[in-house]
Design a protein around this motif. Structure first.
Motif, mmCIF file in Angstrom:
data_model
loop_
_atom_site.group_PDB
_atom_site.id
_atom_site.type_symbol
_atom_site.label_atom_id
_atom_site.label_comp_id
_atom_site.label_asym_id
_atom_site.label_seq_id
_atom_site.Cartn_x
_atom_site.Cartn_y
_atom_site.Cartn_z
ATOM 1 N N ALA A 132 -6.830 -2.475 2.994
ATOM 2 C CA ALA A 132 -7.988 -1.754 2.454
ATOM 3 C C ALA A 132 -7.711 -1.569 0.972
ATOM 4 O O ALA A 132 -6.895 -0.732 0.585
ATOM 5 C CB ALA A 132 -8.179 -0.417 3.157
ATOM 6 N N THR A 133 -8.368 -2.380 0.147
ATOM 7 C CA THR A 133 -7.984 -2.466 -1.256
ATOM 8 C C THR A 133 -9.174 -2.355 -2.200
ATOM 9 O O THR A 133 -10.334 -2.433 -1.796
ATOM 10 C CB THR A 133 -7.279 -3.810 -1.551
ATOM 11 N N SER A 134 -8.829 -2.227 -3.467
ATOM 12 C CA SER A 134 -9.804 -2.380 -4.538
ATOM 13 C C SER A 134 -10.105 -3.869 -4.717
ATOM 14 O O SER A 134 -9.490 -4.726 -4.066
ATOM 15 C CB SER A 134 -9.230 -1.802 -5.836
ATOM 16 N N LEU A 135 -11.018 -4.186 -5.625
ATOM 17 C CA LEU A 135 -11.328 -5.591 -5.878
ATOM 18 C C LEU A 135 -10.113 -6.362 -6.372
ATOM 19 O O LEU A 135 -9.997 -7.564 -6.137
ATOM 20 C CB LEU A 135 -12.457 -5.698 -6.912
ATOM 21 N N ASP A 136 -9.208 -5.672 -7.060
ATOM 22 C CA ASP A 136 -8.022 -6.340 -7.583
ATOM 23 C C ASP A 136 -6.801 -6.162 -6.681
ATOM 24 O O ASP A 136 -5.664 -6.306 -7.115
ATOM 25 C CB ASP A 136 -7.714 -5.879 -9.014
ATOM 26 N N ARG A 156 -6.812 8.064 -1.111
ATOM 27 C CA ARG A 156 -7.886 8.582 -0.257
ATOM 28 C C ARG A 156 -9.090 8.979 -1.095
ATOM 29 O O ARG A 156 -9.002 9.913 -1.892
ATOM 30 C CB ARG A 156 -7.391 9.789 0.536
ATOM 31 N N TRP A 157 -10.227 8.328 -0.903
ATOM 32 C CA TRP A 157 -10.331 7.132 -0.066
ATOM 33 C C TRP A 157 -10.794 5.981 -0.940
ATOM 34 O O TRP A 157 -11.714 6.152 -1.744
ATOM 35 C CB TRP A 157 -11.307 7.344 1.084
ATOM 36 N N ILE A 158 -10.175 4.813 -0.786
ATOM 37 C CA ILE A 158 -10.607 3.640 -1.539
ATOM 38 C C ILE A 158 -11.874 3.068 -0.924
ATOM 39 O O ILE A 158 -12.841 2.773 -1.624
ATOM 40 C CB ILE A 158 -9.482 2.589 -1.589
ATOM 41 N N THR A 159 -11.879 2.898 0.381
ATOM 42 C CA THR A 159 -13.060 2.372 1.062
ATOM 43 C C THR A 159 -13.921 3.513 1.590
ATOM 44 O O THR A 159 -13.489 4.661 1.675
ATOM 45 C CB THR A 159 -12.650 1.455 2.224
ATOM 46 N N GLY A 160 -15.150 3.168 1.973
ATOM 47 C CA GLY A 160 -16.110 4.172 2.400
ATOM 48 C C GLY A 160 -16.060 4.478 3.884
ATOM 49 O O GLY A 160 -15.248 3.940 4.645
ATOM 50 N N THR A 161 -16.985 5.335 4.299
ATOM 51 C CA THR A 161 -17.017 5.828 5.675
ATOM 52 C C THR A 161 -17.199 4.709 6.688
ATOM 53 O O THR A 161 -16.535 4.686 7.736
ATOM 54 C CB THR A 161 -18.151 6.854 5.831
ATOM 55 N N GLU A 162 -18.086 3.757 6.407
ATOM 56 C CA GLU A 162 -18.354 2.688 7.371
ATOM 57 C C GLU A 162 -17.129 1.810 7.581
ATOM 58 O O GLU A 162 -16.830 1.397 8.712
ATOM 59 C CB GLU A 162 -19.540 1.846 6.904
ATOM 60 N N PRO A 210 -15.670 -1.754 -4.060
ATOM 61 C CA PRO A 210 -16.110 -2.226 -5.380
ATOM 62 C C PRO A 210 -15.574 -1.369 -6.524
ATOM 63 O O PRO A 210 -16.326 -0.833 -7.343
ATOM 64 C CB PRO A 210 -17.636 -2.149 -5.273
ATOM 65 N N ILE A 211 -14.261 -1.222 -6.565
ATOM 66 C CA ILE A 211 -13.616 -0.515 -7.667
ATOM 67 C C ILE A 211 -12.448 -1.355 -8.161
ATOM 68 O O ILE A 211 -11.943 -2.224 -7.447
ATOM 69 C CB ILE A 211 -13.107 0.886 -7.257
ATOM 70 N N VAL A 212 -12.034 -1.094 -9.397
ATOM 71 C CA VAL A 212 -10.887 -1.789 -9.987
ATOM 72 C C VAL A 212 -9.868 -0.737 -10.393
ATOM 73 O O VAL A 212 -10.185 0.193 -11.139
ATOM 74 C CB VAL A 212 -11.311 -2.633 -11.207
ATOM 75 N N ILE A 213 -8.641 -0.867 -9.904
ATOM 76 C CA ILE A 213 -7.596 0.124 -10.159
ATOM 77 C C ILE A 213 -6.657 -0.317 -11.272
ATOM 78 O O ILE A 213 -6.175 0.488 -12.057
ATOM 79 C CB ILE A 213 -6.811 0.415 -8.861
ATOM 80 N N GLY A 214 -6.378 -1.615 -11.363
ATOM 81 C CA GLY A 214 -5.526 -2.101 -12.441
ATOM 82 C C GLY A 214 -4.110 -2.414 -12.005
ATOM 83 O O GLY A 214 -3.661 -2.035 -10.918
ATOM 84 N N GLY A 215 -3.408 -3.091 -12.892
ATOM 85 C CA GLY A 215 -2.081 -3.590 -12.570
ATOM 86 C C GLY A 215 -1.028 -2.535 -12.357
ATOM 87 O O GLY A 215 0.028 -2.826 -11.781
ATOM 88 N N ASP A 216 -1.267 -1.301 -12.828
ATOM 89 C CA ASP A 216 -0.280 -0.247 -12.606
ATOM 90 C C ASP A 216 -0.436 0.405 -11.240
ATOM 91 O O ASP A 216 0.375 1.252 -10.856
ATOM 92 C CB ASP A 216 -0.361 0.817 -13.706
ATOM 93 N N VAL A 220 -20.853 -6.871 5.377
ATOM 94 C CA VAL A 220 -21.042 -5.843 4.359
ATOM 95 C C VAL A 220 -21.131 -4.493 5.058
ATOM 96 O O VAL A 220 -21.930 -4.314 5.988
ATOM 97 C CB VAL A 220 -22.312 -6.106 3.530
ATOM 98 N N LEU A 221 -20.287 -3.563 4.633
ATOM 99 C CA LEU A 221 -20.248 -2.220 5.214
ATOM 100 C C LEU A 221 -20.542 -1.219 4.103
ATOM 101 O O LEU A 221 -19.639 -0.808 3.377
ATOM 102 C CB LEU A 221 -18.874 -1.938 5.832
ATOM 103 N N GLY A 222 -21.797 -0.855 3.950
ATOM 104 C CA GLY A 222 -22.154 0.008 2.835
ATOM 105 C C GLY A 222 -21.871 -0.701 1.528
ATOM 106 O O GLY A 222 -22.362 -1.809 1.283
ATOM 107 N N ASP A 223 -21.034 -0.096 0.684
ATOM 108 C CA ASP A 223 -20.663 -0.718 -0.585
ATOM 109 C C ASP A 223 -19.455 -1.641 -0.452
ATOM 110 O O ASP A 223 -19.095 -2.328 -1.412
ATOM 111 C CB ASP A 223 -20.334 0.367 -1.623
ATOM 112 N N ASP A 224 -18.826 -1.657 0.705
ATOM 113 C CA ASP A 224 -17.597 -2.419 0.897
ATOM 114 C C ASP A 224 -17.874 -3.762 1.569
ATOM 115 O O ASP A 224 -18.932 -3.979 2.159
ATOM 116 C CB ASP A 224 -16.605 -1.628 1.760
#
Length: 211
Positions: free
Chosen positions: A7-11, A22-28, A167-173, A199-203
């Motif tokens: 369960a990850t960000s786009l990167d 908590r939480w990267i992904t959504g409820t669905e 649909p978020i980007v966290i970055g290399g750190d 597709v589950l909501g925004d994820d």
């Protein structure tokens, strides 16, 4: 059968540099994870995830009346806290700790079951899978962290991959969903075949099988 969940960000990150996840992904998406847990014999995590998140790893679905899957912590140094949620509920739900050492007495008293794989360091994942199969745990749902995921992929033991992407980007750190694979060439990279995309909501939820 080993099913790896990411369960990850786009990167491809599972937490920020400070460990917030908590939480990267959504409820669905999280609802689907509970349904996947219910279809397996055990939910498996590494010690880092157990310590950082203090998860319960139960199936929490409305109307669910089936047996809870066992919980397994891969914890060579036995860092699992006696007051963690996993230990506090070990009398009610089978909870295993895999280590190369005998189980800590306080964990045994709390109901945790030790799976000892003799050796001086971290057991090979093939040994872990065989030892858990010996306990009747053959359908494994692996939920992290990055080093556990990498170890399974390096060993060629991942039969299926469930990848939930937000649909978020966290970055290399941030913390990577998959640790170092130590590849010398692209030809050595694990290959998967996508068998489903939803597709589950925004994820987005993608399912892959080993080629």
């Amino acid at each position: 059968m080993i099913n790896l969940k990411l369960a990850t960000s786009l990167d491809g990150r599972i937490a920020t540099a400070r460990g917030e996840s908590r939480w990267i992904t959504g409820t669905e998406a999280r609802l689907q994870v509970h349904q996947l847990r219910a279809a397996h014999d055990a939910v498996v995590i590494g010690a880092g995830t157990a310590v950082a998140d203090d998860p319960e790893l139960t199936v929490r679905l409305e109307g669910f009346e089936g047996a809870q899957p066992a919980r397994v912590v891969l914890d060579t140094r036995q860092r699992l806290a006696a007051d963690s949620r996993l230990v506090r509920t070990a009398q009610d739900i089978p909870t295993y700790l895999v280590s190369s050492q005998p189980l800590r007495p306080d964990l045994a008293t709390a109901g945790v079951r030790g799976v000892q794989i003799p050796g001086t360091g971290r057991p090979e994942m093939s040994q872990v899978a065989a030892a858990l199969a010996g306990q009747g745990l053959r359908r494994l749902f692996v939920e992290g962290g990055g080093e556990v995921a990498a170890s399974l992929l390096r060993a060629g033991l991942v039969d299926r991959l469930e990848w939930f992407r937000a649909p978020i980007v966290i970055g290399g750190d941030g913390h990577a969903g998959v640790g170092d694979l130590l590849l010398d060439a692209l030809a050595d990279a694990p290959r998967m075949r996508r068998v489903d995309l939803r597709v589950l909501g925004d994820d987005v939820w993608e399912s892959y099988e080993r080629i």
